[in-house]
Design a protein around this motif. Structure first.
Motif, PDB file in Angstrom:
ATOM      1  N   TRP A  25      40.122  81.111  20.426  1.00 15.17           N
ATOM      2  CA  TRP A  25      39.681  79.818  20.913  1.00 15.17           C
ATOM      3  C   TRP A  25      38.387  79.418  20.204  1.00 15.17           C
ATOM      4  N   VAL A  26      38.406  78.231  19.576  1.00 15.54           N
ATOM      5  CA  VAL A  26      37.244  77.687  18.885  1.00 15.54           C
ATOM      6  C   VAL A  26      36.808  76.418  19.616  1.00 15.54           C
ATOM      7  N   GLU A  27      35.514  76.281  19.824  1.00 11.59           N
ATOM      8  CA  GLU A  27      34.993  75.148  20.601  1.00 11.59           C
ATOM      9  C   GLU A  27      34.884  73.892  19.730  1.00 11.59           C
ATOM     10  N   THR A  28      36.038  73.328  19.409  1.00 17.21           N
ATOM     11  CA  THR A  28      36.113  72.077  18.664  1.00 17.21           C
ATOM     12  C   THR A  28      36.055  70.894  19.614  1.00 17.21           C
ATOM     13  N   GLU A  29      36.050  69.691  19.036  1.00 19.14           N
ATOM     14  CA  GLU A  29      36.055  68.490  19.870  1.00 19.14           C
ATOM     15  C   GLU A  29      37.284  68.467  20.784  1.00 19.14           C
ATOM     16  N   ALA A  30      38.435  68.877  20.237  1.00 19.80           N
ATOM     17  CA  ALA A  30      39.667  68.859  21.021  1.00 19.80           C
ATOM     18  C   ALA A  30      39.603  69.859  22.177  1.00 19.80           C
ATOM     19  N   SER A  31      39.036  71.040  21.929  1.00 17.52           N
ATOM     20  CA  SER A  31      38.979  72.041  22.996  1.00 17.52           C
ATOM     21  C   SER A  31      37.946  71.660  24.053  1.00 17.52           C
ATOM     22  N   VAL A  32      36.900  70.953  23.647  1.00 19.33           N
ATOM     23  CA  VAL A  32      35.926  70.452  24.621  1.00 19.33           C
ATOM     24  C   VAL A  32      36.613  69.464  25.566  1.00 19.33           C
ATOM     25  N   ARG A  33      37.425  68.574  24.998  1.00 21.28           N
ATOM     26  CA  ARG A  33      38.146  67.610  25.847  1.00 21.28           C
ATOM     27  C   ARG A  33      39.097  68.330  26.795  1.00 21.28           C
TER      28      ARG A  33
END
Length: 262
Positions: free
Chosen positions: A186-194
């Motif tokens: 799991w990488v904290e990208t913009e998509a995963s933040v959403r």
């Protein structure tokens, strides 16, 4: 970010797919920061893409889009030394295997497998002619740790990408071209933040609570947090550099210890 004193890619010509946001955007920035000339592509150019980065609008979900992008990138750079296939992702609905139609399956395969296959087929021959080059395929720990609720197609396509990548490395390594897989958790990208924010709202908790829901769904992350895009990008910058000249045919996992097996 790594400085050119540690990773020096001055004069190297690089193509990055999926390089306009998330991990791909971080990879582009890391390669540029190390001195490489970089070209990327997507359906539209983002406003924050540095002017020094070459860009070609293309639909990399199609064979024609991949061919057009690869041709334009190779012409712009005059040859390609580094190819980083980051493009990937999933928009499949939840509901397990029965929710995945043929159309959804083909979208998952085109995005997570065939884009890399097509771009490789277009750009690797030039590397072979010169007898040098590096290809990075960004896979995912989900090909080892699939989540049946919503990522069966994504995980299966990334598994196919991993197998293809291993076979490609056996073919190309004797000819001077390295092929390496980078497997993020799991990488904290913009998509995963959403995603975390949405899960938090549904559960009546805050963002940190949403992150905890995701980590629990993965069986926990021993490090206690997701990776940052820059951390993945720094790993890629090392792997494409001369400092990693003996690394090929393998998969480098960056998941905070998520995968529980040897």
């Amino acid at each position: 970010m790594m400085g050119a004193g540690w990773i020096d890619l001055t004069g190297r010509r690089a193509v990055v797919t999926g390089g306009t946001k998330g991990v791909g955007g971080a990879v582009v920035a890391a390669l540029v920061g190390a001195g490489a000339r970089v070209v990327t592509g997507a359906r539209s150019r983002p406003d924050d893409l540095p002017e020094t980065v070459g860009f070609f609008a293309a639909d990399l979900m199609s064979a024609e889009g991949c061919a057009d992008f690869a041709r334009s990138a190779e012409t712009e750079l005059g040859g390609v030394d580094i190819l980083v296939n980051v493009l990937g992702g999933s928009s499949a609905p939840g509901g397990g295997f029965a929710a995945l139609s043929d159309e959804i399956w083909m979208k998952e395969i085109n995005q997570n497998l065939m884009a890399a296959v097509r771009i490789d087929r277009a750009l690797v021959p030039g590397m072979l002619e010169r007898g040098s080059g590096v290809v990075i395929h960004v896979t995912s720990i989900q090909h080892e740790l699939p989540l049946p609720e919503s990522t069966i197609g994504y995980a299966a396509a990334k598994g196919a990408l991993a197998t293809y990548s291993k076979a490609l490395s056996k073919e190309l390594a004797p000819k001077g071209v390295r092929v390496v897989r980078v497997s993020p958790g799991w990488v904290e990208t913009e998509a995963s933040v959403r995603l975390a924010q949405r899960l938090a709202e549904q559960a009546g908790t805050d963002y940190e609570g949403g992150k905890r829901i995701i980590m629990d769904s993965l069986g926990g992350i021993p490090l206690g947090r997701p990776a940052q895009p820059q951390e993945v990008a720094d790993l890629v910058a090392f792997l494409v550099s001369p400092r990693a000249a003996s690394i090929t045919g393998t998969e480098v996992v960056i998941d905070g210890g998520t995968v529980p097996t040897v």
